[in-house]
Every structure is written in structure tokens, then in C-alpha cells.
Design a protein around this motif. Sequence first.
Motif, PDB file in Angstrom:
ATOM      1  N   GLN A  94      -4.070   9.833  -2.994  1.00 53.21           N
ATOM      2  CA  GLN A  94      -4.813   8.625  -3.365  1.00 53.21           C
ATOM      3  C   GLN A  94      -4.161   7.401  -2.736  1.00 53.21           C
ATOM      4  O   GLN A  94      -2.971   7.150  -2.933  1.00 53.21           O
ATOM      5  N   GLU A  95      -4.940   6.662  -1.988  1.00 52.67           N
ATOM      6  CA  GLU A  95      -4.450   5.438  -1.345  1.00 52.67           C
ATOM      7  C   GLU A  95      -4.582   4.266  -2.323  1.00 52.67           C
ATOM      8  O   GLU A  95      -5.641   4.041  -2.914  1.00 52.67           O
ATOM      9  N   THR A  96      -3.489   3.546  -2.484  1.00 45.27           N
ATOM     10  CA  THR A  96      -3.477   2.393  -3.395  1.00 45.27           C
ATOM     11  C   THR A  96      -3.080   1.153  -2.606  1.00 45.27           C
ATOM     12  O   THR A  96      -2.091   1.163  -1.870  1.00 45.27           O
ATOM     13  N   SER A 121       0.847  -1.196   0.000  1.00 42.88           N
ATOM     14  CA  SER A 121       0.000   0.000   0.000  1.00 42.88           C
ATOM     15  C   SER A 121       0.878   1.240   0.000  1.00 42.88           C
ATOM     16  O   SER A 121       1.984   1.237   0.517  1.00 42.88           O
ATOM     17  N   TRP A 122       0.372   2.292  -0.625  1.00 44.03           N
ATOM     18  CA  TRP A 122       1.058   3.584  -0.601  1.00 44.03           C
ATOM     19  C   TRP A 122       0.034   4.690  -0.830  1.00 44.03           C
ATOM     20  O   TRP A 122      -1.062   4.449  -1.321  1.00 44.03           O
ATOM     21  N   ASN A 123       0.443   5.886  -0.447  1.00 45.40           N
ATOM     22  CA  ASN A 123      -0.396   7.059  -0.658  1.00 45.40           C
ATOM     23  C   ASN A 123       0.362   8.006  -1.580  1.00 45.40           C
ATOM     24  O   ASN A 123       1.476   8.440  -1.264  1.00 45.40           O
ATOM     25  N   TYR A 124      -0.250   8.298  -2.731  1.00 42.64           N
ATOM     26  CA  TYR A 124       0.411   9.157  -3.705  1.00 42.64           C
ATOM     27  C   TYR A 124      -0.572  10.208  -4.179  1.00 42.64           C
ATOM     28  O   TYR A 124      -1.657   9.879  -4.680  1.00 42.64           O
TER      29      TYR A 124
END
Length: 262
Positions: free
Chosen positions: A185-187, A179-182
Motif C-alpha cells: 500500500q502506497e501512502t 511517501s512509503w510503501n508498506y
Amino acid sequence: MKTKPWSLIVLALLHVLAPLGNLLLNAVRAGRTFPAQLHYWFEVLPKPLLFVYVGVPILAGVFIYICKRWSYWAYLVCLAIIFASNLYSYWTSMNWSTLIALIVVLLVDLLIVAYFVVPSVQKIYFDPRMRWWEAAPRYNFNHEAVVNGSKAFIKNLSQGGMFMTSGPSLQANDSLEISWNYEGQETKVLGKVLYKSPDGLSCGVRFQHTPESQRAVKDVIDSLHAKKLIVVERLPGPEDSFGVWLKKLFTKGEGLFPKTRI
């Protein structure tokens, strides 16, 4: 090389152009002009035989170019059909010219079959990982993420996977939750370790998408593409041109067989 192997492209092209050579050769053997031979082929010759002379070699070239497991076997079937047609020609007209043509075709077929059973060539058709030119464009990401609950750093990203330079201790084939936040937007996406570097400090991950994660990663990729963050080192360059390949082939003997890699 970052393009499809030139040896396969050239071999495919030669097969596509083979009907023209076959037409000229048959015109010379029959003592006809080129237009007369063309008329004989398309107006007099039985249509199944015309398909063997024209359609099958072109199909063989297409199968070479496609570079799939099924196209490998389809190509060998085309070779068998071409040889059978030459054997039929000899059987119906036993003379020295047809015998010589049969022997030449047999020798060429044997050389081609020998080429396609070379492991480095066969792997291109049988192992999708070896078809590097099909890989999705990769983009510089350089972003922190969470992998299996631990902090990690993703160096670059593609629609199908990522390259991670730090994170939890992993082994090949380990399953991951990433998971990451870019840009707000959280993916979240699942993945599997495809390979691990010898020093154990980095690894390549292949995503195992759900419809939601596929859309989320695509949004990130679209943003990276708009910022022109593509990894240019993975794009074809001047060193991948046909001229460079041809020069290496004749001066160093390199390039006849593709160099497989993961």
C-alpha cells in the motif's frame, strides 16, 4: 511520567468531594445532624445557593481535570463564585464563625490561584504539546520512506506524526512531502518538522492530513497494532502509579508541580 499529572487529578478530586465536606462543616456549625443538614440544603436552601454549594465545586473539579485553555479560565470563574458566596454569607450573618470561614476560603483561594499561575502548571493548560498523555499511541515502524525526494528512515509512527532517524537535512518548521510503501500500500502524506534533535540526526514530524492521507495512515496503524508493535516505553508503567507519586511527594518533595516537556 506518562499519565496526567497526579497533582491535578488529586486537586480535581478534592473539588468534587468538597460539597460533602461543606455539608458536614455546615451541619457542625448549625448544630444539626447530617440528615437534618441534608434536608435543609435540598428542601429549604434557595436553589441558586444550593448550586453554589454543590454544583460549582464539582464543576471546578471537572474543569481542572479537563486540562484545556478554556477550562483554566472557567475554573478561575468558579473560584470567584465560591468566594463571592462566602462573602455574601458573611455579609448576611456577620459573626466570628462566618468571618473565620471567609478568611479560610480567601487563603485557600489565594494558594490555589498561586498554584495555577506557576509556569509549569499553566503550560499544561495553555500548550497542547505539553499534554503528553493525550498523544496518540506510537508504533515501531522501522521502514524506509521518501521525504522531499530523498531516502529516509522512519523509526516509529503514530496517527498524528512520525519519528525519523535519517533523511534529508531539515530544520524546525520545514514542510515535508512523505511517501512509503508498506505491505503493497502506497501512502503519501504532508507534514511539518515539529522538533529536531540536538545532534541533528533525527526529528519529529507532525502530519498535516488530508482525508485520504488520514485513512491511509490509519490503515498502516491498524496493521501495526494487530502485530502488537506499540512502543511500550511510551505506555504508563508502575513508576507512573499513584502510590509512587505519593511516595516521591512526601519523601523527595517531587510531583507537586508537573514537569513539562515537548
